[in-house]
Design an enzyme around this catalytic site. Structure first.
Site, short mmCIF file in Angstrom:
data_model
loop_
_atom_site.label_atom_id
_atom_site.label_comp_id
_atom_site.label_asym_id
_atom_site.label_seq_id
_atom_site.Cartn_x
_atom_site.Cartn_y
_atom_site.Cartn_z
N ASN A 160 35.20 0.28 -42.90
CA ASN A 160 34.39 1.16 -43.76
C ASN A 160 34.15 0.51 -45.12
O ASN A 160 33.05 0.59 -45.68
CB ASN A 160 35.06 2.53 -43.92
CG ASN A 160 34.78 3.44 -42.75
OD1 ASN A 160 33.69 3.97 -42.62
ND2 ASN A 160 35.76 3.59 -41.85
N ASN A 220 36.91 10.90 -49.25
CA ASN A 220 37.75 10.49 -48.13
C ASN A 220 36.91 10.50 -46.86
O ASN A 220 36.00 11.32 -46.71
CB ASN A 220 38.90 11.49 -47.98
CG ASN A 220 39.84 11.13 -46.84
OD1 ASN A 220 40.21 9.96 -46.66
ND2 ASN A 220 40.24 12.12 -46.05
N HIS A 269 37.34 10.82 -42.68
CA HIS A 269 38.34 11.27 -41.70
C HIS A 269 37.69 11.31 -40.31
O HIS A 269 36.56 11.79 -40.17
CB HIS A 269 38.83 12.67 -42.10
CG HIS A 269 39.94 13.16 -41.22
ND1 HIS A 269 41.22 12.67 -41.31
CD2 HIS A 269 39.94 14.07 -40.21
CE1 HIS A 269 41.98 13.26 -40.39
NE2 HIS A 269 41.22 14.12 -39.71
#
Ligand code: GAR
Length: 218
Positions: free
Chosen positions: A43, A136, A138
């Site tokens: 990422n 974030n 996930h």
């Protein structure tokens, strides 16, 4: 600033490749991103690559990693990005690690923090230093399957669709306003590895999309 949440679906056109270009052409100042990564760093690399290609109006002054084995550090070197190891094993508490992270990010003038596969629970120390400016990623459609082993949780629950989420991080693990999501079908023969691999393809798209949104409203 306000970032308008967007939901997407992997079967639809997710993120236009043009999404970052308007940011580059605009008068917005370049967004300074501090990256936190614990593992492979795929990422992180899609962000670094998009910046290098001029598709995102952002820069990455520094990457912090907590695990000496993290492949993210080698990826940073490829892009000439300083990679700093802050090993959680050298800290007596989560707060001590976060204090070191905040100090480092402040030294590098970081404005927004991206947890790009950050496998540590963050504390008020980090969140208060960058209020509503920590994101974030996930590997589930939150609020389903928060916490560790989200892909395995989805398989165990026998859901037919799972996916991934980018959200603004609040104190409770994997909570906070959702910026982007993508859905991924669970196939009958999926293992955690095959499913996670398809989720990661979508993660890379929504990660870039969410950062482009932030850069445009920065
Ligand atoms: C990603 O799949 C991300 O969703 C997950 O770790 C992986 C990191 O991949 N994060 C979490 O599970 C956090 N709760 P990467 O190192 O290749 O970017």
């Amino acid at each position: 600033m306000t970032v308008n949440p967007v939901s997407t679906n992997s079967s639809a056109s997710l993120i236009s490749p043009e999404i970052g270009k308007s940011a580059i052409d605009s008068a917005h100042p370049t967004l300074k991103l501090g990256i936190l990564a614990s593992g492979s760093g795929s990422n992180f690399e899609v962000i670094a690559e998009a910046i290098q290609k001029g598709q995102l109006n952002a820069e990455i002054p520094v990457l912090i990693y907590n695990n000496p084995e993290a492949k993210a550090a080698a990826r940073a070197e490829k892009y000439g990005i300083p990679a700093i190891l802050l090993n959680h094993r050298d800290c007596k508490s989560r707060e001590e690690l976060d204090t070191k992270i905040v100090k480092t990010f402040q030294e590098y003038d970081v404005e927004w923090v991206v947890m790009a596969g950050w496998m540590r629970i963050v504390t008020k120390v980090l969140l208060d230093a960058f209020p509503d400016k920590v994101i974030n990623i996930h590997p589930s459609l939150l609020p389903s399957f928060p916490g560790i082993r989200a892909v395995e949780q989805a398989l165990a629950a026998k859901v037919k669709i799972t996916g991934c989420t980018v959200h603004i991080a609040h104190l409770e693990v994997d909570s906070g306003p959702i910026l982007m999501q993508a859905a991924v079908p669970v196939l009958p023969d999926d293992t955690a590895e095959t499913l996670h691999a398809r989720i990661q393809v979508q993660e890379h798209k929504i990660m870039l999309g969410a950062i482009a949104l932030i850069a445009e409203s920065h």
